[in-house]
Structures are given as C-alpha cells and as structure tokens.
Design an enzyme around this catalytic site. Structure first.
Site, PDB file in Angstrom:
ATOM      1  N   LYS A 270      50.193  36.407  49.253  1.00  0.00           N
ATOM      2  CA  LYS A 270      48.859  36.283  49.884  1.00  0.00           C
ATOM      3  C   LYS A 270      49.126  35.967  51.444  1.00  0.00           C
ATOM      4  O   LYS A 270      49.880  36.209  52.025  1.00  0.00           O
ATOM      5  CB  LYS A 270      48.393  34.991  49.369  1.00  0.00           C
ATOM      6  CG  LYS A 270      47.938  34.755  47.920  1.00  0.00           C
ATOM      7  CD  LYS A 270      47.395  33.269  47.700  1.00  0.00           C
ATOM      8  CE  LYS A 270      46.996  33.036  46.506  1.00  0.00           C
ATOM      9  NZ  LYS A 270      45.977  34.064  45.973  1.00  0.00           N
ATOM     10  N   ARG A 344      46.770  32.715  34.698  1.00  0.00           N
ATOM     11  CA  ARG A 344      46.526  33.288  33.566  1.00  0.00           C
ATOM     12  C   ARG A 344      47.810  33.135  32.857  1.00  0.00           C
ATOM     13  O   ARG A 344      48.017  32.994  31.574  1.00  0.00           O
ATOM     14  CB  ARG A 344      45.874  34.593  33.294  1.00  0.00           C
ATOM     15  CG  ARG A 344      46.743  35.894  33.955  1.00  0.00           C
ATOM     16  CD  ARG A 344      45.839  36.711  34.293  1.00  0.00           C
ATOM     17  NE  ARG A 344      44.930  36.767  35.550  1.00  0.00           N
ATOM     18  CZ  ARG A 344      44.136  37.606  36.096  1.00  0.00           C
ATOM     19  NH1 ARG A 344      44.100  38.677  35.495  1.00  0.00           N
ATOM     20  NH2 ARG A 344      43.661  37.318  36.964  1.00  0.00           N
TER      21      ARG A 344
HETATM   22  N1  BES Z   1      44.600  30.684  42.531  1.00  0.00           N
HETATM   23  C1  BES Z   1      44.196  32.088  42.693  1.00  0.00           C
HETATM   24  C2  BES Z   1      42.698  32.354  42.744  1.00  0.00           C
HETATM   25  C3  BES Z   1      41.955  31.700  43.793  1.00  0.00           C
HETATM   26  C4  BES Z   1      41.601  32.570  44.955  1.00  0.00           C
HETATM   27  C5  BES Z   1      41.457  30.370  43.789  1.00  0.00           C
HETATM   28  C6  BES Z   1      40.680  32.023  46.110  1.00  0.00           C
HETATM   29  C7  BES Z   1      40.712  29.884  44.758  1.00  0.00           C
HETATM   30  C8  BES Z   1      40.180  30.596  45.929  1.00  0.00           C
HETATM   31  C9  BES Z   1      44.708  32.980  41.708  1.00  0.00           C
HETATM   32  O1  BES Z   1      45.909  32.565  41.227  1.00  0.00           O
HETATM   33  C10 BES Z   1      44.617  34.379  42.134  1.00  0.00           C
HETATM   34  O2  BES Z   1      45.610  34.493  43.120  1.00  0.00           O
HETATM   35  N2  BES Z   1      43.916  35.396  41.629  1.00  0.00           N
HETATM   36  C11 BES Z   1      44.059  36.819  42.073  1.00  0.00           C
HETATM   37  C12 BES Z   1      44.152  37.584  40.794  1.00  0.00           C
HETATM   38  C13 BES Z   1      44.336  39.026  41.096  1.00  0.00           C
HETATM   39  C14 BES Z   1      45.647  39.218  41.675  1.00  0.00           C
HETATM   40  C15 BES Z   1      44.310  39.840  39.841  1.00  0.00           C
HETATM   41  C16 BES Z   1      42.886  36.926  42.877  1.00  0.00           C
HETATM   42  O3  BES Z   1      41.897  36.391  42.484  1.00  0.00           O
HETATM   43  O4  BES Z   1      43.103  37.758  43.916  1.00  0.00           O
HETATM   44 MN    MN Z   2      47.592  33.608  42.396  1.00  0.00          MN
END
Ligand code: BES
Ligand code: MN
Ligand code: ZN
Length: 489
Positions: A270, A344
């Site tokens: 990230k 997931r």
């Molecule tokens: N934990 C994150 C989702 C999240 C994002 C929670 C912002 C709270 C605030 C999750 O694990 C994630 O990173 N999801 C990705 C999925 C994508 C790579 C398909 C996302 O939402 O960007």
């Molecule tokens: Mn994530």
C-alpha cells in the site's frame, strides 16, 4: 478507569453532582419536570430555550453554570428530531459522557424525560462508550496538572421496576463496545494475533466458554492454504480462534471476524500515506470478541460461536506473491492477483472451517474493501448474503442497535469479475464493484445461511465526530448482540 454506573430515583434539581447532563429533543420547550431545576437556576434554562440558544439538534451541546444548590454545572445535549429515539438517546448519552470527561468532572448525572426500561439500557451503553478512551500509552501529566478521572455516572429516572436490570444490560453492551474499541486502538505491535488469542482465552475463562486456538502448525495440518498464504510473510504465529458459548438448544449462530493486526498490502504494498490506519484491519475480530463477552454477560439463552482468523499481511522474502496459486481449506484453488486482497483469503478458510459447527447462520464482519467506503461512506455497513430472510434479520438488528446496514446485490453476473485463467477463481476483481466481487469470493466458501458485513467505512472514524473520538467505533458489536438477541426470542 472504568465508569461506574447507577440508576437513582431522584429529581434533577435535587442531585448534588459536579455536572448534570440534560438531554432534550429538537425545539423543546421547558419540560414540567425541569421547572424546579429552572427555578433554582434563576430561570436560566427556560431563557436559554426561549432565546433558542440551544435548539436540541442532534450532537448539539451547551454548557451552563449551575445554581447555588444541586448540580454545579449543567450540560444540555440535543436528541434531534427523535425519529430513531434509541439511537438518538445513545448518541446524546455518549456525547454527554465525553464532554463530562473533557470538562474534568469526576462524576455526573444524566436526565432525560420519561426514561423507559429500554431507554435506560441504551443510555447506559451510550454513557460507557462516551466515557471510553485509550490512554494506556500516554504518560499522565504531573499530579498538580491532572484533571480528576471520570469515574461515576448516575442515570436519573422516575422508574423503579426493571431499571437495575436494564442498567446491567446496557453495561454489558457498552463494555463489549469498549473492549472492541480498545483492541482496535491498540497499535499493531501490541495487539498481535497472540494478544487476540490471549484476550479470547480471558473471556473464555471468565464466562466458562470452550476455546480452541489453532496456530501455524495446526493450520498446516488442517490444510488452510489460503489463510497460510497470507501468513507466509510474517514470523508471527497466525491464529484461528474459536470461542464457544453454549447456553441454549439447537444449531449455533457463528460470528466471524477478520483479524488482520496489520495490513501493509504485502508484496502489492500500500502507499505510505495513511498506512498506519491498517492497524484497524482487525476491527471485525475485535467486534466478535466484544460481542461474545456481551452475549455471555447478558446470559442470552442461545448457542453462539465466535470465530476469528488473525495474522498480519507483510512483504518479505517468504511472502506470497501475485501469480501464486493456493489451495484453500475447502479444496478450491485461488489465483493471487493482488496480495492486498488478503482479507477474503483469510476469511475463505475461516468460513470453510465454520462448517464443522453446523451453523444455523453465520455473520461475518470484515474491513474488507476500500470500495465499500466509496459506495456507502462512513454511515452504513455494506450487507451481503445468500439468504434473504437472514439479511433482513441482520438489517433489522442494525437499525435497532444504531449500527445500520444497507444491502448490495450478489448476482451471478458479477462472478465474471473473479474468473481466473489458471485456477477456480482469482482473489481480485479489480476496481469496478470491488465490494461485491469480494463478497462473491467469500460466497464460494459457504454452504449455510450467511451474511457478510463489509465494515471498512464504519469500523473506525478518521475524524472526531463529537459523540465518538477519532478512531474505532466498535461497530458492529451492537448489531451482533441485537442479531443474537433476536434469535433468543
Ligand atoms: N483492509 C483493506 C480494505 C480497507 C481499505 C479497509 C481501506 C479500510 C480502509 C483490504 O485488505 C484491501 O486492501 N482491499 C483492497 C482490495 C483490492 C486489492 C482488490 C482494496 O480495497 O483496495
Ligand atoms: Mn489488504
Ligand atoms: Zn485488509
């Protein structure tokens, strides 16, 4: 310090406290019950309302000086237009308790007109959550600069019957929410998968529940290839925690929580900006623990299992990579497109493991997708499922608890999004309908009535909301408890 709560049959003009919190609805005129108080204040209350200096709007508050006798200070808090009276009361109580702490009051009394049993319960929960803070990691100022600790709140009521029981119920729920918030607020180096397991053990011990904790080795034996892929990049032992509360007959309700104690994104790392927020990626797990504690304290006559999948998602030489294919606990193969879609992967194996409890229904909570925040903001939980009547049950529990959800579709047409060239499915469906494709992925691993709550937008707040400080909200502890309570009849 924990807030000690009590109910007292007393008139608002006759309590001798540092602060009296008075909750009033929008555009209220002076209630008869406040006439004596107003008189003792030289009609300051009545004038304030007449001049409309205070209108009783939701989240509004106004601080007044007290009289020669009785409360030393008065704080008016608004209930708004009162369409959702339980939610409004809880919110006003939380605001009052939070202000009381800020004002440095060591104790306060809370008054609102005609507090019923149900109202006393929500006020109690609201006061506890409002008084909550996490200051373990802040060195206290020197003695002479210290404000007194807020330690006591008294709910004023004309009602005697049932009010102690209502207070106990509200306290159980408020304490559950406070536990969830504390766990979530703790930094990732302190709140580890091990720490979550220890917290669960502590709850199990206090409430005589059965507890099972699987570590990496046990998960290898169980062939949990999907969860283990995420855990591959960290030396910390991942944990699958199962807490069993048995106090009824029939199949259990299973509550499942995503417990990523930190989500860096892994190899699909990230951006640095805001990454510290990803300590909150265990809010689903925290809510399961808070709810299990509350359910046990309420002694609900039901069977409930709390299930948590916990690890951290880290980039390292041993981490899983985009392009890898893993075999899940259920046996389905998953192509990894993005290691940041790790929640997931963890939940897939936990949901598959949940089958052994032969659940009546499973409700999972996860900070699963950023797309959920785009779709519904910070106001509503995104609700998905494979059984319309359980979805409706969950939505109703959300309304009752002031933690509302909103349904999104899980149509087969969306399955296109997670089709893989090499495996049964891929773990990322891209940006379009991101919350739906994540939920559809989970659906591949369930064969029982199931509801999924995406709490990415509602589990924590990035700003101070008045009744809640910046940080975790405790959502969906209240929804979980209401859902289970609904089933207790
Ligand atoms: N934990 C994150 C989702 C999240 C994002 C929670 C912002 C709270 C605030 C999750 O694990 C994630 O990173 N999801 C990705 C999925 C994508 C790579 C398909 C996302 O939402 O960007
Ligand atoms: Mn994530
Ligand atoms: Zn995550």
């Amino acid at each position: 310090m924990a807030l000690h709560l009590s109910v007292r049959r007393a008139e608002p003009q006759s309590v001798d406290v540092p602060l009296l919190v008075v909750a009033l609805p929008k555009n209220a005129t002076l209630p008869d019950a406040l006439e004596p108080l107003d008189t003792s204040l030289g009609n300051a209350l009545g004038r304030t309302l007449d001049r409309r200096d205070f209108r009783g709007a939701r989240d509004e508050s106004l601080h007044l000086a007290g009289g020669a006798k009785g409360a030393q200070r008065i704080l008016l808090v608004g209930l708004g237009d009162g369409k959702d009276s339980a939610g409004a009361l809880r919110r006003a109580a939380a605001l009052g308790a939070r202000q009381a702490r800020k004002l440095g009051a060591s104790s306060f009394a809370f008054w609102s007109e005609n507090l019923t049993e149900a109202a006393i319960e929500v006020v109690a929960a609201g006061l506890i959550t409002g008084a909550w803070d996490y200051s373990d990691l802040k060195t206290p100022p020197p003695e002479d600069e210290r404000k007194p600790d807020l330690s006591e709140a008294i709910i004023l009521t004309g009602k005697a019957k049932g009010s102690e029981e209502a207070l106990a119920r509200g306290t159980a729920i408020g304490d559950g929410i406070a536990l969830a918030r504390t766990l979530a607020m703790m930094p990732g180096n302190l709140c580890t998968p091990d720490f979550l397991a220890d917290t669960a053990r502590d709850i199990a011990k206090r409430h005589r529940m059965k507890i099972t904790v699987l570590g990496r080795e046990e998960m290898e034996r169980e062939k949990m290839g999907s969860l283990l892929a995420v855990a591959q990049g960290t030396p910390q032992d991942p944990k699958l925690i199962a807490l069993e509360y048995r106090n009824g007959s029939g199949k259990p309700v299973v509550l499942v929580g995503k417990g990523l104690c930190f989500d860096s994104g892994g190899i699909s790392i990230k951006p640095a900006q805001g990454m510290e927020m990803m300590k909150f990626d265990m809010c689903g797990a925290a809510a399961v623990l808070g709810a299990m504690q509350a359910i046990a304290e309420l002694r609900l006559p039901v069977n409930v299992v709390g299930l948590i999948g916990s690890t951290t998602n880290m980039p390292s030489g041993t981490a899983f990579k985009p392009g890898d294919v893993v075999r899940s606990h259920l046996g389905k193969y998953i192509e990894i497109i993005n290691t940041d879609a790790e929640g997931r992967l963890v939940l897939a194996d936990v949901l598959s493991y949940a089958r052994r409890f032969d659940p009546a229904a499973v409700v999972d909570a996860a900070t699963l997708t950023g797309a959920c925040v785009i779709a519904l903001g910070h106001t509503a939980i995104a609700v998905f499922g494979n059984d319309d009547s359980v979805i409706q049950e969950v939505l109703a529990a959300g309304r009752r608890s002031g933690e509302p959800g909103w349904p999104l579709p899980l149509w087969d047409e969306y399955k296109e999004l997670i089709k893989s060239d090499v495996a049964d499915m891929k773990n990322s469906g891209g940006r379009a309908a991101g919350s739906i494709s994540a939920a559809l992925f989970l659906k591949e691993f369930v064969d029982y009535p199931w509801v999924h709550l995406d709490i990415a937008g509602t589990a924590y707040s990035e700003s101070d909301l008045g009744f809640i400080p910046k940080g975790p909200t405790g959502i969906p502890v209240g929804l979980f408890v209401e859902f289970v309570r609904g089933r207790a009849g």
